[in-house]
Scaffold this motif. Sequence first.
Motif, short mmCIF file in Angstrom:
data_model
loop_
_atom_site.label_atom_id
_atom_site.label_comp_id
_atom_site.label_asym_id
_atom_site.label_seq_id
_atom_site.Cartn_x
_atom_site.Cartn_y
_atom_site.Cartn_z
N LEU A 209 0.85 -1.19 0.00
CA LEU A 209 0.00 0.00 0.00
C LEU A 209 0.88 1.24 0.00
CD1 LEU A 209 -2.61 -1.12 2.68
CD2 LEU A 209 -2.62 -1.54 0.21
N HIS A 210 0.55 2.20 -0.85
CA HIS A 210 1.40 3.37 -1.02
C HIS A 210 0.58 4.63 -0.80
CE1 HIS A 210 4.42 0.66 -2.61
NE2 HIS A 210 3.45 0.11 -3.32
N ALA A 211 1.09 5.50 0.05
CA ALA A 211 0.40 6.73 0.42
C ALA A 211 1.30 7.91 0.10
CB ALA A 211 0.06 6.70 1.91
N PRO A 212 0.76 9.14 0.15
CA PRO A 212 1.63 10.31 -0.05
C PRO A 212 2.79 10.31 0.94
CG PRO A 212 -0.68 10.95 -0.10
CD PRO A 212 -0.66 9.52 0.34
N THR A 213 3.94 10.83 0.48
CA THR A 213 5.14 10.80 1.32
C THR A 213 5.56 12.18 1.80
OG1 THR A 213 6.50 10.89 -0.67
CG2 THR A 213 6.05 8.71 0.25
N GLU A 214 4.99 13.23 1.23
CA GLU A 214 5.34 14.57 1.68
C GLU A 214 4.17 15.50 1.42
OE1 GLU A 214 7.87 16.00 -2.22
OE2 GLU A 214 8.92 15.14 -0.51
N PRO A 215 4.11 16.62 2.12
CA PRO A 215 2.97 17.54 1.91
C PRO A 215 2.98 18.13 0.51
CG PRO A 215 4.17 18.07 3.93
CD PRO A 215 5.02 17.09 3.17
N LEU A 216 1.80 18.54 0.07
CA LEU A 216 1.64 19.27 -1.19
C LEU A 216 1.17 20.67 -0.83
CD1 LEU A 216 1.39 19.59 -4.26
CD2 LEU A 216 -0.91 18.61 -4.07
N LEU A 217 2.03 21.65 -1.06
CA LEU A 217 1.70 23.04 -0.69
C LEU A 217 1.45 23.84 -1.96
CD1 LEU A 217 4.19 23.34 2.27
CD2 LEU A 217 1.69 23.34 2.41
N ALA A 218 0.31 23.56 -2.57
CA ALA A 218 -0.01 24.22 -3.83
C ALA A 218 -0.26 25.69 -3.64
CB ALA A 218 -1.21 23.55 -4.48
N ASP A 219 -0.56 26.13 -2.41
CA ASP A 219 -0.86 27.54 -2.23
C ASP A 219 0.40 28.40 -2.33
OD1 ASP A 219 0.13 26.64 0.20
OD2 ASP A 219 -1.06 28.09 1.35
N ASP A 220 1.58 27.75 -2.44
CA ASP A 220 2.81 28.50 -2.75
C ASP A 220 2.80 29.02 -4.18
OD1 ASP A 220 4.03 28.35 -0.32
OD2 ASP A 220 5.22 26.57 -0.80
#
Length: 409
Positions: A209-220
């Motif tokens: 099972l594979h999940a996200p590994t780091e945050p996604l800061l699209a608001d940058d």
Amino acid sequence: MTYYRRIGDIPPKRHTQFRTADGALYAEELMGQDGFSAASALLYHRHAPTALLGADDVDEPPGDGDGAGRDLEPNRPLLPRHLRTGDLDGGGDLVTGRTVLLANADLRLAVVAPTEPSGLYRNATGDELVYLRRGALRLESSFGVLDCREGDYVVVPTGTTHRWVPTSPAGDPIDVLVVEAQGHVGPPARYLSARGQFLEHSPYCERDLHAPTEPLLADDDPADAGPAEVLVRHRGGLTRYRYAHHPFDVVGWDGCLYPYRFSIHDFEPITGRVHQPPPVHQTFAGPNFVVCSFVPRKLDYHPLAVPVPYNHSNTDSDEVLYYCAGNFTSRRGSGIAEGSISLHPAGFTHGPQPGSVEAGLGEERTEELAVMVDTFRPLQLAAGARACEDPDYAWSWAAGANSGATTSR
Ligand SMILES: [Fe+2]
């Protein structure tokens, strides 16, 4: 999902002050299932995730059904159906470009061949199980990024704000099956220990099972700075929200609730000397339905084994099979091909095509790849099913004995 993960920056103790470099408090969000008595996650936003600026009702496409059985046709007369999904128009995005084929009060089954990124979306009625038959996609969500490839199942939990971005080279086809559940989808309970660890007899485990590994800061990104529109599917239909801040502003999260992917190619098939029953293929369970994976495998090895499946009556389920790859030898002559979907309803006995049992004797392997969804309440036909149905399928087992077969619809 019961597997704990921790991503990005979070405070050492929950519900305590957690500040940005300039001293502002992060906005903590608890996302929890079943009235906060089941899996949950704690997310830390740069901005308040609650700052709603507007809301608009959005019309549902006609003929899709709404999960409550409205706007659908019952399967009458009761017949097996073959849906040629390749005959449907592709295009659009993975959320709004869906063609709903089959539905009941527990789920909707749709296909989509997306060519463009979707807008922000979340489903408030249940989890979505997305199966990627061809191509590549990126799931972007408040939890981070999942790069998905051919053969991936992706479980998107209820309430996850996300968007889908095609990542295949331009012109390469992307084909997706979507199961919109009215509740939560996960591994079958019998695969798990009392505390949620996969047991040794399970055909897959946590490592698969594979999940996200780091945050996604699209608001940058100035293009995503906000305001942001989010399309929400809820029990009453669709609503488009307008928020002051982009939802991809989570600097960290932890918990047991998050989107994850599992490749069908990591499903380890259970085989035997004689034919194994469908439950050995089970991959996921949802409210009033199960999902099974039929993967390339060694066939039955008793010296007198009959490797092609027996005729069967699944007395309490409608069976939906999505034919993903391979030559489907047991169905040769039926018109079934890659991308086909068959519906074999409860009350109808079905089995291999004439001649395929004899032809299959002595075969040692199958390379077939298929996804099955069994529903415990009858499925009804949406407009998309009627648009791509093979009208001759119901008579395909009669092998020429039936020259005047008809149906009233
Ligand atoms: Fe079947």
